[in-house]
Design an enzyme around this catalytic site. Structure first.
Site, PDB file in Angstrom:
ATOM      1  N   LYS A 199      62.218  23.292  14.986  1.00 43.93           N
ATOM      2  CA  LYS A 199      61.183  22.265  15.159  1.00 43.93           C
ATOM      3  C   LYS A 199      59.845  22.735  14.580  1.00 43.93           C
ATOM      4  O   LYS A 199      59.264  23.699  15.041  1.00 43.93           O
ATOM      5  CB  LYS A 199      60.959  21.941  16.640  1.00 43.93           C
ATOM      6  CG  LYS A 199      59.975  20.774  16.807  1.00 43.93           C
ATOM      7  CD  LYS A 199      59.413  20.637  18.197  1.00 43.93           C
ATOM      8  CE  LYS A 199      58.085  21.327  18.378  1.00 43.93           C
ATOM      9  NZ  LYS A 199      56.961  20.709  17.645  1.00 43.93           N
ATOM     10  N   GLU A 273      56.353  35.412  18.883  1.00 38.21           N
ATOM     11  CA  GLU A 273      55.248  35.848  18.006  1.00 38.21           C
ATOM     12  C   GLU A 273      54.034  35.032  18.413  1.00 38.21           C
ATOM     13  O   GLU A 273      53.966  33.836  18.157  1.00 38.21           O
ATOM     14  CB  GLU A 273      55.602  35.563  16.537  1.00 38.21           C
ATOM     15  CG  GLU A 273      56.813  36.301  16.024  1.00 38.21           C
ATOM     16  CD  GLU A 273      56.492  37.735  15.623  1.00 38.21           C
ATOM     17  OE1 GLU A 273      55.315  38.120  15.610  1.00 38.21           O
ATOM     18  OE2 GLU A 273      57.446  38.482  15.346  1.00 38.21           O
ATOM     19  N   CYS A 307      47.248  34.114  12.829  1.00 36.64           N
ATOM     20  CA  CYS A 307      47.413  34.885  14.059  1.00 36.64           C
ATOM     21  C   CYS A 307      46.846  36.286  13.918  1.00 36.64           C
ATOM     22  O   CYS A 307      46.284  36.841  14.840  1.00 36.64           O
ATOM     23  CB  CYS A 307      48.888  34.958  14.408  1.00 36.64           C
ATOM     24  SG  CYS A 307      49.876  35.471  12.997  1.00 36.64           S
ATOM     25  N   GLU A 404      40.942  33.978  21.232  1.00 38.42           N
ATOM     26  CA  GLU A 404      41.348  33.612  19.876  1.00 38.42           C
ATOM     27  C   GLU A 404      40.678  32.287  19.500  1.00 38.42           C
ATOM     28  O   GLU A 404      40.935  31.267  20.132  1.00 38.42           O
ATOM     29  CB  GLU A 404      42.876  33.461  19.836  1.00 38.42           C
ATOM     30  CG  GLU A 404      43.415  33.288  18.453  1.00 38.42           C
ATOM     31  CD  GLU A 404      44.940  33.121  18.427  1.00 38.42           C
ATOM     32  OE1 GLU A 404      45.487  32.448  19.311  1.00 38.42           O
ATOM     33  OE2 GLU A 404      45.564  33.659  17.499  1.00 38.42           O
TER      34      GLU A 404
HETATM   35  P1  NAP Z   1      51.312  26.177  20.056  1.00 37.11           P
HETATM   36  O1  NAP Z   1      50.476  25.108  20.583  1.00 37.11           O
HETATM   37  O2  NAP Z   1      51.799  27.217  20.969  1.00 37.11           O
HETATM   38  O3  NAP Z   1      52.525  25.475  19.324  1.00 37.11           O
HETATM   39  C1  NAP Z   1      53.548  26.167  18.641  1.00 37.11           C
HETATM   40  C2  NAP Z   1      54.795  25.330  18.603  1.00 37.11           C
HETATM   41  O4  NAP Z   1      55.322  25.166  19.932  1.00 37.11           O
HETATM   42  C3  NAP Z   1      54.574  23.914  18.083  1.00 37.11           C
HETATM   43  O5  NAP Z   1      55.709  23.521  17.356  1.00 37.11           O
HETATM   44  C4  NAP Z   1      54.436  23.137  19.369  1.00 37.11           C
HETATM   45  O6  NAP Z   1      54.669  21.770  19.215  1.00 37.11           O
HETATM   46  C5  NAP Z   1      55.465  23.797  20.251  1.00 37.11           C
HETATM   47  N1  NAP Z   1      55.258  23.638  21.700  1.00 37.11           N
HETATM   48  C6  NAP Z   1      54.161  23.214  22.370  1.00 37.11           C
HETATM   49  N2  NAP Z   1      54.382  23.234  23.696  1.00 37.11           N
HETATM   50  C7  NAP Z   1      55.644  23.685  23.883  1.00 37.11           C
HETATM   51  C8  NAP Z   1      56.465  23.941  25.039  1.00 37.11           C
HETATM   52  N3  NAP Z   1      56.008  23.756  26.274  1.00 37.11           N
HETATM   53  N4  NAP Z   1      57.712  24.404  24.845  1.00 37.11           N
HETATM   54  C9  NAP Z   1      58.190  24.632  23.602  1.00 37.11           C
HETATM   55  N5  NAP Z   1      57.475  24.406  22.479  1.00 37.11           N
HETATM   56  C10 NAP Z   1      56.210  23.940  22.612  1.00 37.11           C
HETATM   57  O7  NAP Z   1      50.567  26.963  18.889  1.00 37.11           O
HETATM   58  P2  NAP Z   1      49.828  26.327  17.656  1.00 37.11           P
HETATM   59  O8  NAP Z   1      48.504  25.832  18.124  1.00 37.11           O
HETATM   60  O9  NAP Z   1      50.726  25.408  16.922  1.00 37.11           O
HETATM   61  O10 NAP Z   1      49.663  27.603  16.731  1.00 37.11           O
HETATM   62  C11 NAP Z   1      48.616  28.472  16.818  1.00 37.11           C
HETATM   63  C12 NAP Z   1      49.024  29.728  17.577  1.00 37.11           C
HETATM   64  O11 NAP Z   1      50.136  30.360  16.955  1.00 37.11           O
HETATM   65  C13 NAP Z   1      47.942  30.769  17.594  1.00 37.11           C
HETATM   66  O12 NAP Z   1      47.806  31.293  18.883  1.00 37.11           O
HETATM   67  C14 NAP Z   1      48.457  31.831  16.634  1.00 37.11           C
HETATM   68  O13 NAP Z   1      47.931  33.114  16.868  1.00 37.11           O
HETATM   69  C15 NAP Z   1      49.913  31.753  16.842  1.00 37.11           C
HETATM   70  N6  NAP Z   1      50.643  32.323  15.703  1.00 37.11           N
HETATM   71  C16 NAP Z   1      51.264  33.525  15.859  1.00 37.11           C
HETATM   72  C17 NAP Z   1      51.950  34.100  14.798  1.00 37.11           C
HETATM   73  C18 NAP Z   1      52.617  35.422  14.944  1.00 37.11           C
HETATM   74  O14 NAP Z   1      53.432  35.757  14.091  1.00 37.11           O
HETATM   75  N7  NAP Z   1      52.343  36.189  15.969  1.00 37.11           N
HETATM   76  C19 NAP Z   1      52.015  33.421  13.569  1.00 37.11           C
HETATM   77  C20 NAP Z   1      51.380  32.200  13.457  1.00 37.11           C
HETATM   78  C21 NAP Z   1      50.707  31.654  14.540  1.00 37.11           C
HETATM   79  P3  NAP Z   1      53.419  20.801  18.858  1.00 37.11           P
HETATM   80  O15 NAP Z   1      52.924  21.168  17.525  1.00 37.11           O
HETATM   81  O16 NAP Z   1      53.982  19.466  18.826  1.00 37.11           O
HETATM   82  O17 NAP Z   1      52.423  21.005  19.934  1.00 37.11           O
END
Ligand code: NAP
Ligand code: MG
Length: 492
Positions: A199, A273, A307, A404
């Site tokens: 997804k 991650e 990230c 962050e």
């Molecule tokens: P997010 O809000 O956690 O969303 C990530 C993914 O999870 C999206 O596809 C989201 O869907 C989905 N999601 C949301 N709530 C969920 C739930 N309760 N259960 C399962 N899936 C769920 O993060 P984001 O705002 O998209 O991304 C930014 C974050 O990603 C930052 O904190 C960044 O540091 C982190 N990141 C980490 C890495 C790494 O390798 N460590 C790499 C890239 C990004 P929706 O989009 O529909 O909400």
């Protein structure tokens, strides 16, 4: 020959700080984007059971690009069944060398369609075309190439162990590197012999759907890869589905914790991650200009939607004034604007929600006593934008230092000794990455061995390679992706 007098002399080439590049937009006329996208399940695009769709917009223009299907529980169920069926009947039985051929084929089609993919990535997510063209898309292809090579060598990859896949992998990815994150997840899973339900994020589903087309065109057996779009609930339905053997999640620490809780007590394996708050450390003996470029790349690359962004800068006192002056000068020259323009350094913020989050944390930073400095650039009237921003006079406890921001905002602090900077740099719940800038190799080794972070760059920043493992300490996550470590996470 005409005599040159004061009157007819050519105007002197004075440095004019207002000069601009002519626009150089990437043409989009060869790119095909459908009005509406369905779910890619069992090798075909199918309508969502409840018939619901949502818009994906271009954050630089606030225009709708396409409608995208919202997968409900029933659709997750169908996707998991398709993946299970493909696992049992086809993929786990196929000779590994044959699996490798399919993965190579995907890599080659990504290369063939690189231009189209980069444009769509920049339209849907807001990142500058220079990055999607030179980083996201080539690295996505490189991941498929790299893992294709391992598919028939699994028994040699981990000597003394018999390699076996886990089964069906549920994969959930964020919006900051949509195609690249899909490649990080799908390539090792397939090479190890698993099947996949993936997804993409709600705001950036298009390149994953293009990847679905590529997978279909590569004749991958139906059900081996299923790509379903939707919001957080769709992600949760994947996590909680009993037919899934492994969850690979990249996203925020908050959602990562929710997922970890719901997986506790189940037999599902998982890798997480999560977020980061990386320290970039400049010592007095560093090559300062090179370091300044690295700091700029570390935090303003992809609007700070990274990230591992170097969002905290620690600069040794003796060079602090010089470095801060150079950073202020440098952000003045950064071009903020149209993501499709080849000159653009900083594109659009991914969504209104993310822009609001950045604005609110920056406001808190000012209220907490930080001194803010922003570029004087003008921003387009429509779309989501944020100026490159520097903060000085911040404390270890400032929220702008601890949390962050995930935007183009750099918090700058100073230090005197190696011990002091190690302590300050480690004073965060995160531990994903960091950077050290110094002329002394011994200092690189000393500092990098004491920083509690998964990836440390020395005299460079934000360099990625499919052969290299990536992942976090502490609240930045669990497990590694990339390299052999990434492959191992998809095997029994
Ligand atoms: P997010 O809000 O956690 O969303 C990530 C993914 O999870 C999206 O596809 C989201 O869907 C989905 N999601 C949301 N709530 C969920 C739930 N309760 N259960 C399962 N899936 C769920 O993060 P984001 O705002 O998209 O991304 C930014 C974050 O990603 C930052 O904190 C960044 O540091 C982190 N990141 C980490 C890495 C790494 O390798 N460590 C790499 C890239 C990004 P929706 O989009 O529909 O909400
Ligand atoms: Mg979008």
């Amino acid at each position: 020959m005409k005599k040159v007098t004061k009157k007819n002399a050519a105007p002197s080439l004075q440095f004019n700080t207002n000069w601009q590049y002519d626009p150089s937009p990437e043409s989009t006329d060869h790119v095909v984007i459908d009005k509406q996208y369905d779910l890619f399940i069992n090798g075909k695009f199918v309508k969502p059971t409840k018939g619901k769709y949502f818009d994906t917009i271009n954050p630089a223009r606030e225009t709708v690009i396409a409608k995208v299907a919202e997968a409900g529980r029933e659709d997750v169920d169908k996707a998991v069944s398709a993946a299970r069926n493909a696992y049992d009947k086809v993929w786990s039985k196929m000779p590994a060398a044959e699996r490798g051929k399919y993965i190579y084929r995907i890599a080659r089609i990504i290369q063939e369609r690189a231009r189209e993919l980069s444009i769509i990535e920049s339209m849907d997510g807001g990142k500058p075309i220079r990055e999607s063209r030179d980083i996201d898309v080539p690295l996505a292809a490189a991941h498929f190439f790299y893992y294709a090579g391992w598919a028939d060598k699994l028994d040699f990859a981990f000597p003394g162990k018999k390699a076996a896949p886990l089964g069906v992998a549920g994969q959930i990815i964020p919006w900051n590197f949509p195609l690249l994150m899909a490649a990080w997840k799908i390539a090792p899973a397939l090479a190890a012999g698993n099947t996949v339900v993936l997804k993409p994020a709600e705001t950036t589903p298009l390149t994953a759907l293009k990847l679905a087309e590529i997978i279909r065109d590569a004749d991958l057996p139906p059900g081996v890869v299923n790509i379903i779009t939707g919001a957080g609930e769709t992600g949760a339905a994947i996590v909680n589905h009993p037919g899934i053997n492994k969850i690979a999640f990249t996203g925020s620490t908050d959602v990562g914790k929710i997922i970890q809780k719901s997986l506790a007590g189940t037999s599902k394996k998982y890798t997480l991650e999560l977020g980061g708050k990386a320290a970039n450390i400049i010592f007095e003996d560093a090559a300062i200009d090179q370091a300044v470029e690295g700091i700029i790349n570390g935090i303003f690359f992809n609007q700070g939607h990274v990230c591992c962004a170097g969002s905290r800068l620690f600069v040794q006192e003796g060079v602090a004034k010089t470095v801060i002056k150079k950073l202020k000068d440098r952000i003045e020259t950064l071009i903020v604007g149209d993501p499709l323009d080849k000159n653009t350094d900083i594109g659009a913020i991914n969504s209104r929600a993310q822009l609001n989050k950045i604005k609110s944390l920056v406001k808190i930073g000012v209220n907490e006593g930080g001194t803010m400095h922003q570029s004087s650039c003008s921003l387009p009237a429509k779309g989501f934008w944020f100026k490159p921003t520097l903060f000085t006079d911040v404390a270890q406890s400032s929220r702008i230092v601890q949390e962050e921001v995930f935007g183009p905002v750099l918090a700058i602090q100073t230090f005197r000794t190696v011990e002091e900077v190690i302590e300050k740099a480690n004073n965060t719940p995160y531990g994903l990455s960091g950077g050290v800038w110094t002329d002394k190799g011994s200092k690189v080794f000393k500092v990098s061995s004491k920083l509690r972070a998964g990836v440390i760059w020395a005299n460079t920043y934000n360099k990625f390679d499919p052969t290299s493992p990536f992942g976090g300490y502490k609240e930045s996550g669990l497990g590694r992706e990339g390299g052999l470590h990434g492959l191992y996470a998809y095997m029994k």
